[in-house]
Design an enzyme around this catalytic site. Structure first.
Site, mmCIF file in Angstrom:
data_model
loop_
_atom_site.group_PDB
_atom_site.id
_atom_site.type_symbol
_atom_site.label_atom_id
_atom_site.label_comp_id
_atom_site.label_asym_id
_atom_site.label_seq_id
_atom_site.Cartn_x
_atom_site.Cartn_y
_atom_site.Cartn_z
ATOM 1 N N GLU A 267 0.832 -1.213 0.000
ATOM 2 C CA GLU A 267 0.000 0.000 0.000
ATOM 3 C C GLU A 267 0.870 1.268 0.000
ATOM 4 O OE1 GLU A 267 -2.380 -0.238 3.556
ATOM 5 O OE2 GLU A 267 -3.437 -2.027 2.900
ATOM 6 N N GLY A 269 2.171 4.984 -0.627
ATOM 7 C CA GLY A 269 1.635 6.292 -0.972
ATOM 8 C C GLY A 269 2.787 7.209 -1.342
ATOM 9 N N CYS A 335 -0.932 33.630 9.255
ATOM 10 C CA CYS A 335 -0.754 34.243 10.575
ATOM 11 C C CYS A 335 -0.559 33.192 11.657
ATOM 12 C CB CYS A 335 -1.948 35.132 10.891
ATOM 13 S SG CYS A 335 -2.036 36.463 9.718
#
Ligand code: LLP
Length: 405
Positions: A267, A269, A335
């Site tokens: 799997e 990614g 910010c």
């Protein structure tokens, strides 16, 4: 050419055969930029070393751009999804349900029903309460038990998923109890799965995991459950400094020697998409406060959250000058003091220059937000000398759509 297909030519940065300066002339910054060649090569590094009954299920959470998913479908990848949204999106991209696994610690009944109705390869069951929900479904979907392997990778605590006290999966003992409690008539248990964690640099850990799953699979088989596959998760590291490569084909070759009679699932990614992508940004200005010099850029933590969230260090360069300069902190406009890509970058840059933040293909756009009501950037795919938009830049009107009615 570097493995990620970025290269400086006479001080100007190219991706494949496309000058990034030409992209910047047409596309407003910030934007994500991906290389088709790198995506394809990383897929092949996995798929060229497996058998036809094995599956490489790309972990969609790393990047769910529809047009990237379409490339991955074409390259023969399956998918690891963790939500109804990801499941629907890979189907939209043309994925075969028989090549999809569904992980996740809190799947709802309607998500389980959708997965079962689609007839996916496996629902990766993470708890007893999830199994109870599955038993209530009208169909008997293929399921795997997700084992918490109680293993530790040398990685950031936020991306540790395999230790005993993590929320993911179930202990070997609990999995065995469930396999004893429910027979093959009640459930269709066909696999075991585990994910050690992310940014795993020691590939021997995968061999340890495989051994663990193999012996547990034999016990499950003795209880009458026809286990046909073992899924060792994702997590292979990439080098964010871009000096070494953790070649997936080495990992797959090593694992394939030991898988035995079971089909192998992976799997990945990050190792598919991280280095295929970068974030291109513009220097808004340069300032000095106290002892520090800051380069303020127009990309922020809402575009690439990894440095703020995990203290991750992504390499940054100037697309028009690959030479050393002064030492700067590179910060975004958001910010928050945490809106920083890091300190002590030695770089030559001036107002209006464009910088590239590497390895942003994974967990960049997919973790993006509108914080400070900043607009989500566009995504651009380079292929040879061509480039095209694969996600449009968000507009201010887009951000109002769900509220102004
Ligand atoms: N399979 C499972 C069950 C997972 O939980 C994950 C990642 C993967 C596969 C894919 O792992 P990869 O090959 O991409 O490392 N946002 C973090 C990463 C979180 C990963 C969570 N699970 C980051 O930016 O580093």
């Amino acid at each position: 050419m570097r493995p990620d297909n970025f290269i400086y030519n006479e001080g100007r940065l190219f991706l494949e055969n496309t000058s990034i300066e030409t992209v910047v002339q047409e596309i407003p910054t910030p934007f994500f930029l991906y290389s088709n060649a790198t995506i394809e090569a990383s897929c092949e590094a996995y798929t060229s070393n497996i058998d036809s009954s094995d599956l490489v299920c790309y972990s969609v959470k790393a990047n769910n751009n529809l047009n990237i998913l379409k490339i991955l479908v074409k390259k023969g990848l399956g998918f690891d999804v963790v939500s109804e949204g990801e499941l629907k999106k890979v189907i939209k991209a043309g994925a075969d349900p028989k090549r999809i696994v569904f992980s996740g610690v809190g799947k709802t009944f309607s998500e389980l029903k959708l997965a079962a109705d689609l007839g996916i390869y496996s629902i990766n069951v993470e708890s007893a309460f999830e199994l109870e929900k599955i038993i209530k479904l009208e169909t008997k979907p293929r399921i795997s038990f997700r084992i918490n392997p109680d293993m530790e990778g040398d990685t950031h605590p936020y991306i540790e998923t395999g230790k005993a006290d993590c929320k993911f999966g179930m202990s070997e003992e609990d999995a065995l109890l469930l396999a004893k409690k429910f027979s093959n008539k009640d459930i269709n248990l066909v696999g075991l799965t585990a994910h050690i964690g992310s940014q795993i640099t020691d590939t021997n850990l995968y061999l340890d995991l495989l051994k663990k799953l193999q012996s547990l699979a034999e016990e499950m088989e003795n209880l009458g459950h026809p286990i046909d596959h073992l899924d060792i998760g994702g997590g292979l590291a990439i080098d964010y400094e871009m000096q070494t490569s953790f070649d997936p084909s080495e990992l797959v070759k090593k694992i394939k020697k030991e898988t035995g009679k079971y089909d192998l699932l992976l799997e990945p990614g990050r190792s598919i998409i991280a280095q295929a992508g970068a974030l291109v940004t513009e220097v808004i200005g340069i300032k000095e406060n106290g002892q520090r010099k800051f380069i303020v850029v127009n990309a922020g933590m809402n575009d690439l959250m990894r440095p703020s969230l995990y203290n991750a260090r992504h390499k940054i360069e100037n697309i028009s000058a690959n030479e050393d300069g002064e030492t700067y902190s590179i910060v975004g406009p958001v910010c928050e003091t945490a809106d920083s890509f890091g300190d002590d970058f030695v770089i030559s840059a001036k107002e209006g220059d464009n910088l590239i933040i590497y390895s942003a293909g994974a967990y960049g756009s997919s973790m993006g937000s509108n914080y400070n009501l900043r607009l989500r950037p566009s995504e651009i795919l380079v292929s040879g000398t061509e480039f095209s938009t694969i996600r449009k830049a968000e507009s201010f009107e887009d951000t109002l759509k769900l509220e102004d009615f």
